[in-house]
Write an enzyme that holds these catalytic residues in place. Structure first.
Site, PDB file in Angstrom:
ATOM      1  N   LYS A  31       0.836  -1.220   0.000  1.00  0.00           N
ATOM      2  CA  LYS A  31       0.000   0.000   0.000  1.00  0.00           C
ATOM      3  C   LYS A  31       0.858   1.252   0.000  1.00  0.00           C
ATOM      4  O   LYS A  31       0.451   2.295  -0.533  1.00  0.00           O
ATOM      5  CB  LYS A  31      -0.973  -0.019   1.181  1.00  0.00           C
ATOM      6  CG  LYS A  31      -0.317  -0.084   2.565  1.00  0.00           C
ATOM      7  CD  LYS A  31      -0.151   1.263   3.202  1.00  0.00           C
ATOM      8  CE  LYS A  31       0.497   1.158   4.570  1.00  0.00           C
ATOM      9  NZ  LYS A  31       0.645   2.478   5.222  1.00  0.00           N
ATOM     10  N   THR A  41      -3.957   5.359   3.018  1.00  0.00           N
ATOM     11  CA  THR A  41      -2.625   5.834   2.675  1.00  0.00           C
ATOM     12  C   THR A  41      -2.580   6.513   1.316  1.00  0.00           C
ATOM     13  O   THR A  41      -1.753   7.402   1.092  1.00  0.00           O
ATOM     14  CB  THR A  41      -1.624   4.658   2.698  1.00  0.00           C
ATOM     15  OG1 THR A  41      -1.823   3.914   3.896  1.00  0.00           O
ATOM     16  CG2 THR A  41      -0.197   5.151   2.666  1.00  0.00           C
ATOM     17  N   ASN A  96       4.049   8.682   2.337  1.00  0.00           N
ATOM     18  CA  ASN A  96       4.298   8.150   1.001  1.00  0.00           C
ATOM     19  C   ASN A  96       3.512   8.914  -0.054  1.00  0.00           C
ATOM     20  O   ASN A  96       4.018   9.173  -1.151  1.00  0.00           O
ATOM     21  CB  ASN A  96       3.947   6.661   0.972  1.00  0.00           C
ATOM     22  CG  ASN A  96       4.883   5.840   1.832  1.00  0.00           C
ATOM     23  OD1 ASN A  96       6.018   5.582   1.474  1.00  0.00           O
ATOM     24  ND2 ASN A  96       4.408   5.460   3.023  1.00  0.00           N
TER      25      ASN A  96
END
Length: 327
Positions: free
Chosen positions: A186, A243, A251
């Site tokens: 992910k 995420t 990220n």
């Protein structure tokens, strides 16, 4: 039961703040100066300055004492993936149950956490704690759901007993492979979605990336021995959605800055925290190639991270692929 959290980054600090509301908890870190500052300020000024440390939370640099404190409870490793192996090696063979929060593949070996533990600490009872969770929200006591996964069912239930309460809901799983693959892949997909959003590609593109990212994650997981249904759960779809879309995602921020043309080294220097997707992406791709698994989004992300592709070239590479059945 007594709990010890090893690692005082944002996530380790947040979980320790949560845990000490219900159980005697110690937070261990290596840096003596940082530990002294945290005890003085009652705050992790470097990684989680927004939330005060509860008076009951003990901060220590004495690893042996911290592990002994949790002798009949749980040790939770909250370091980056690069430090998981040395932390496991530092624990005595008769240590209590051990869970880790690390998400990613080990550089060099390409191992997931359970593979590292199998080699370096085979006598320990181990598992992984994962799911859609930003540290700041956990520290603030905002509702969160996680999954504790272990081949040792009693350990997963012990994690529920220790951490489950009204604001943090814990589920159990006996598929640590799937949970770990979801947690690693992910982060790569968050970089991809950040790049797409930074390029202004729109919500259609974001939805397509998340969906096809889930397909890539599932294919790799099945090849490594995971179960398909795990990827529809908290550590798969849940963590992927958080995420890739949440502005607190490191990220995702890497992807946004890459789309602006900022060099990767500068982005990481500005970030000040580990972005596991940057470290994991090449390893994810290697393991996929080793199993004959197609992961075109991951391949495009690696191309951008390594400077072989610009974001527009990565988009062209993905959109130019031959049509195929979705399944």
């Amino acid at each position: 039961m007594n709990l010890t959290v090893l690692g005082a980054g944002a996530w380790g600090t947040a979980l320790a703040i949560h845990a000490c509301r219900h159980a005697p908890t110690r937070l261990w870190l290596r840096d003596a100066a940082q530990a002294a500052q945290m005890r003085s300020l009652r705050r992790n000024a470097r990684y989680l300055p927004e939330v005060a440390l509860p008076p009951a939370l003990q901060v220590s640099t004495d690893l042996d004492a911290c592990v002994a404190h949790a002798r009949d409870g749980l040790v939770i490793i909250a370091t980056p993936m690069a430090a998981l192996e040395p932390m496991l090696r530092a624990l005595p063979g008769d240590a209590p149950g051990v869970l880790w929060l690390c998400k990613g593949f080990q550089e060099g070996t390409g191992w997931l956490g359970h593979e590292i533990a199998r080699v370096v600490a085979p006598s320990l009872r181990v598992g992984v704690l994962s799911g859609p969770s930003f540290a700041l929200e956990v520290a603030r006591g905002q509702p969160t759901a996680l999954v504790a996964a272990s081949s040792d069912a009693a350990l997963a239930e012990q994690a529920v007993e220790a951490l489950h309460d009204g604001q943090l809901r814990l589920y159990t799983s006996n598929d640590p492979v799937g949970v770990e693959v979801g947690g690693a892949v992910k982060n790569v997909m968050a970089i991809a979605t950040g790049i797409a959003d930074g390029m202004g590609l729109g919500l259609n593109a974001r939805a397509a990336l998340i969906t096809r990212g889930l397909a890539e994650m599932t294919r790799l997981g099945l090849a490594l021995g995971a179960r398909a249904e795990t990827f529809m759960g908290l550590s798969g779809l849940g963590d992927l959605v958080l995420t890739t879309t949440g502005d607190l995602s490191r990220n995702r921020r890497v992807g946004l800055r890459l789309a602006e043309g900022v060099p990767l080294a500068q982005i990481l220097a500005e970030l000040g925290h580990v972005a596991e997707g940057v470290l994991s992406a090449p390893t994810v791709l290697r393991r996929a190639h080793g199993r004959g698994v197609a992961m075109p989004i991951t391949e495009a992300v690696v191309g951008v991270l390594e400077g072989r592709l610009t974001p527009p070239q990565a988009l062209e590479q993905l959109m130019g692929r031959e049509a195929r059945p979705e399944a």
